[in-house]
Design a protein around this motif. Structure first.
Motif, PDB file in Angstrom:
ATOM      1  N   SER A   1       0.869  -1.207  -0.009  1.00 24.27           N
ATOM      2  CA  SER A   1      -0.242  -0.041  -0.091  1.00 24.27           C
ATOM      3  C   SER A   1       0.791   1.288   0.140  1.00 24.27           C
ATOM      4  CB  SER A   1      -0.940   0.103   1.042  1.00 24.27           C
ATOM      5  OG  SER A   1      -1.593   1.194   1.493  1.00 24.27           O
TER       6      SER A   1
ATOM      7  N   ALA B   1       1.324   3.985  -3.091  1.00 22.80           N
ATOM      8  CA  ALA B   1       0.765   5.520  -2.937  1.00 22.80           C
ATOM      9  C   ALA B   1       1.939   6.386  -3.428  1.00 22.80           C
ATOM     10  CB  ALA B   1       0.612   5.704  -1.490  1.00 22.80           C
TER      11      ALA B   1
ATOM     12  N   GLY C   1      -2.940  -0.994 -14.251  1.00 23.18           N
ATOM     13  CA  GLY C   1      -4.447  -0.773 -13.953  1.00 23.18           C
ATOM     14  C   GLY C   1      -4.715  -1.486 -12.720  1.00 23.18           C
ATOM     15  N   LEU C   2      -4.263  -2.731 -12.620  1.00 21.09           N
ATOM     16  CA  LEU C   2      -4.527  -3.684 -11.090  1.00 21.09           C
ATOM     17  C   LEU C   2      -3.884  -2.794  -9.874  1.00 21.09           C
ATOM     18  CD1 LEU C   2      -4.160  -7.177 -12.712  1.00 21.09           C
ATOM     19  CD2 LEU C   2      -6.286  -6.050 -11.604  1.00 21.09           C
TER      20      LEU C   2
ATOM     21  N   LEU D   1      -3.435   0.442  -9.678  1.00 16.42           N
ATOM     22  CA  LEU D   1      -4.490   1.305  -9.416  1.00 16.42           C
ATOM     23  C   LEU D   1      -5.704   0.900  -8.832  1.00 16.42           C
ATOM     24  CD1 LEU D   1      -5.215   4.553  -9.507  1.00 16.42           C
ATOM     25  CD2 LEU D   1      -6.307   4.023 -11.963  1.00 16.42           C
TER      26      LEU D   1
ATOM     27  N   LEU E   1      -4.653   0.448  -5.148  1.00 11.87           N
ATOM     28  CA  LEU E   1      -4.868   1.873  -4.532  1.00 11.87           C
ATOM     29  C   LEU E   1      -5.907   2.321  -4.260  1.00 11.87           C
ATOM     30  CD1 LEU E   1      -2.721   4.523  -3.843  1.00 11.87           C
ATOM     31  CD2 LEU E   1      -3.423   5.167  -5.941  1.00 11.87           C
ATOM     32  N   LEU E   2      -6.740   2.251  -4.992  1.00 12.83           N
ATOM     33  CA  LEU E   2      -8.185   2.908  -4.912  1.00 12.83           C
ATOM     34  C   LEU E   2      -8.956   2.469  -3.978  1.00 12.83           C
ATOM     35  CD1 LEU E   2      -9.107   4.248  -8.552  1.00 12.83           C
ATOM     36  CD2 LEU E   2      -7.872   5.605  -6.602  1.00 12.83           C
ATOM     37  N   TYR E   3      -8.774   0.919  -3.792  1.00 10.26           N
ATOM     38  CA  TYR E   3      -9.693   0.159  -3.252  1.00 10.26           C
ATOM     39  C   TYR E   3      -8.845  -0.808  -2.252  1.00 10.26           C
ATOM     40  CZ  TYR E   3     -12.961   1.718  -6.412  1.00 10.26           C
ATOM     41  OH  TYR E   3     -13.933   2.574  -7.219  1.00 10.26           O
ATOM     42  N   PRO E   4      -8.167  -0.242  -1.349  1.00 12.70           N
ATOM     43  CA  PRO E   4      -7.415  -1.247  -0.436  1.00 12.70           C
ATOM     44  C   PRO E   4      -8.058  -2.337   0.208  1.00 12.70           C
ATOM     45  CG  PRO E   4      -7.549   1.156   0.442  1.00 12.70           C
ATOM     46  CD  PRO E   4      -8.100   1.065  -0.868  1.00 12.70           C
TER      47      PRO E   4
ATOM     48  N   ARG F   1      -5.420 -11.592  -5.616  1.00 21.81           N
ATOM     49  CA  ARG F   1      -6.420 -11.639  -6.588  1.00 21.81           C
ATOM     50  C   ARG F   1      -5.931 -10.975  -7.584  1.00 21.81           C
ATOM     51  NH1 ARG F   1     -11.825  -8.472  -5.143  1.00 21.81           N
ATOM     52  NH2 ARG F   1     -10.586  -7.077  -6.250  1.00 21.81           N
TER      53      ARG F   1
END
Lengths: 222, 222, 222, 222
Positions: A112, A116, A177-178, A180, A183-186, A193
């Motif tokens: 994480s 960031a 993209g994964l 990102l 990052l967006l949905y920690p 996954r």
DNA sequence: AATGAATGAGACTTCATTCAT
DNA sequence: CATGAATGAAGTCTCATTCAT
């Protein structure tokens, strides 16, 4: 005698100097991860490194230089991780590609915190030419390797109608993209996954080389 | 009569107020794209909008509120673009999915400027809870729709062994990753090629619904 | 030896730090006296102290903290003046009370400048809880001492029907009111006359201990 | 006819105008009491008066003028209160003096709110010449009256050795000092006790005219 | 080499005042 | 008369950088 001592001292000093620099870079990563670019001050960095205020401008020309070297450190760390993994994966291109993908979701580069910081840098890339230069220096090689592996796999598997360069671009984009997404949905997403999603895609791209999800990977030299 | 005038004035004032806000939001986007977050000052924004310094705090509580609303504007703009495209694509899920992908690479949301701003926001997302909330409010719906389309396509095409949710995640990630690619390599990459890469991927994922690249797309209801 | 040097440096630095703080506090008093609270800016203060703009926030957390410490300084200065005077006045309560009154009209605390600052703070006391706290920390002790002296004088002089606490309140109020008078009428009023007015009052309150105005004070132990 | 209407309208307008001004002055007092001078903005004032932002500069030349008139209002209110009380107290000077003292601790002028505003103004008096002028215009007369009463009482009671002007100064100072006490210690102190303290003092000053505390006041013409 | 006080440019924000409607 | 949008000066505070010690 004094020469030896001097040399020793010199070495120690150099080592100490390098250690200080690394301390500051690590603290910079921590601070960017915690507070972002705009919240990161040299005060935060030095406090995080348990050093005194003034050292930054002693070890680095400016804050910008510190940032440049921080990005350089990140890029290098990532580079060595995937590159070493690839080299240790043996001669076969599909194994090598799998190793690269595995490396990209290794906690060392895909935590994480690191994510960031990566996206913090990418968020500034448009108007900080230095960042793109640093990034490019490592990424260029990476793309070339992935493209090479795609070429070999396509040739080996007779995957007609598949452009290796396009495939390489898709693979890199999917991974980014994964990242990102992580990052967006920690809370929802997780590294394992995300990595598996990558292999789902590879199975569709190169079905003879990558197993359907759930099935065992083909044996080496199979 | 006076009532009408009053109403008119009210409307005009409200309209003017909204126009000012939009002016400021647009100038904010321009500034973030040009100078990034850390380089964007309220002075830049107001000068870019040819307004006086004080208006920002007149129309927005703070700089942070302005940023929130800027992201909200971006997210809304993107949302309406893909959503409208989807709705205008007819009833078939593959056409709808294609429409979403096309929309994502539309110049309106995928310009060099907009990409820079998107990634600027994403680069701050970890320590600005507001940003993620705003983003999520729109993105949640999007993911649900893409997953729905994947579900329908998989059912229709008997694509055994493909998880619709996993497929949806991959599609979104691929698009996001291609956006990052466009940001990082503005000279080399281009929107059209990126979009085509997406369709290459879709052709691998859903071969009965998406044509091989170069070949014409299947006729509707074909 | 290095220890000594370090200690010395430390001491010097601490001393310098304290000196800077005092410099700023003095400049704050000057500025409040000259321009009042609303006219006092950190720019005024730092210019008055011939220091650079940024030092205030280096030595004090905020302007408010600077004000707090300024009031603290004033209160402490006043406290030590009357307290020391009282202690040096010998054992007799009437002498001690006289010493306190004398101190209150000493130019050190009763100058036009200091009065302006005192009343500037009092003028804000209602909505700045800090100010009242700081003030109270010193004033409580003062009132207790005056009440003690009144008690002793009343007992010694058999002043029947005089409440010591009420007398103490009147004495303090009279002094404060005369201070206000000095502030409002700087040209007409003067410290000496104000002090004498106090002694007129004391002569009425405790006629056996304080002489009629114009007459010599009773000899010690008389 | 139209003339009459015009006149009427004119009157109404003037009345409305005066009402607006008074509304603003009252709101100013409220705001100063609540937030002090530095916290009072024209926005606060107009909101407190439920008026629109722009009216202040319509009814008053500037914020400073509004403050001047607010102080004028306060001073006038105080003036009429003590003056009317004095006049209604009959012809005897001690009764008149008692009436003045009583008026000074009337809730109308001695509320927590009004005290806060009085001291807010006094806290600025040194560098706002206007305030002192306004204050002086009313206070001069007051001092003259108190001095006159003291003169008469001293003559009537043969209080040898008491300077009427000095006594008047002490009386005023005592009242002001008690006001300050009420401001600084709103919980402990109270108006009634403060007033009683005044009468304790008057009993010491003019024992033939003012009774010892607890004892009934002398009968009129006694 | 290291410390931390000092500098000063510049950011955000507030707010009295103006003025078109 | 009244409204409220707009202006822009000025204030507080932050912070990268410098430099004496």
């Amino acid at each position: 005698m004094t020469g030896v001592i001097a040399k020793k001292t010199g070495k120690t000093r150099t080592a100490a100097r390098a250690a200080r620099r690394q301390q500051l870079i690590s603290a910079t990563i921590d601070s960017i991860a915690e507070r972002g670019f705009s919240g990161t001050t040299l005060d935060n960095v030095t406090k995080g490194a348990s050093l005194s205020h003034g050292v930054v401008n002693f070890h680095f020309d400016s804050k910008e230089t510190l940032y440049d070297e921080t990005l350089g450190f990140l890029a290098r760390e990532h580079y060595f991780l995937w590159h070493d993994s690839m080299e240790q994966a043996g001669p076969e291109p599909d194994r090598q590609l799998a190793a690269i993908v595995e490396a990209d979701f290794n906690i060392k580069v895909c935590s994480s915190k690191k994510l960031a910081v990566w996206f913090a840098f990418w968020g500034q890339v448009k108007y900080r030419p230095n960042y793109i230069k640093i990034h490019y220096a490592y990424d260029e090689h990476r793309f070339a390797e992935i493209a090479r592996l795609c070429t070999e796999i396509i040739a080996h598997g007779n995957y007609d109608g598949l452009e290796p360069v396009s495939a390489a671009r898709c693979i890199e984009a999917l991974i980014d993209g994964l990242w990102l997404n992580l990052l967006l949905y920690p809370s929802g997403a997780n590294r394992i996954r995300a990595r598996d999603d990558c292999f789902v895609f590879l199975a569709k791209l190169f079905p003879k080389h990558f197993p359907e999800p759930g099935k065992p990977r083909r044996p080496a030299n199979g």
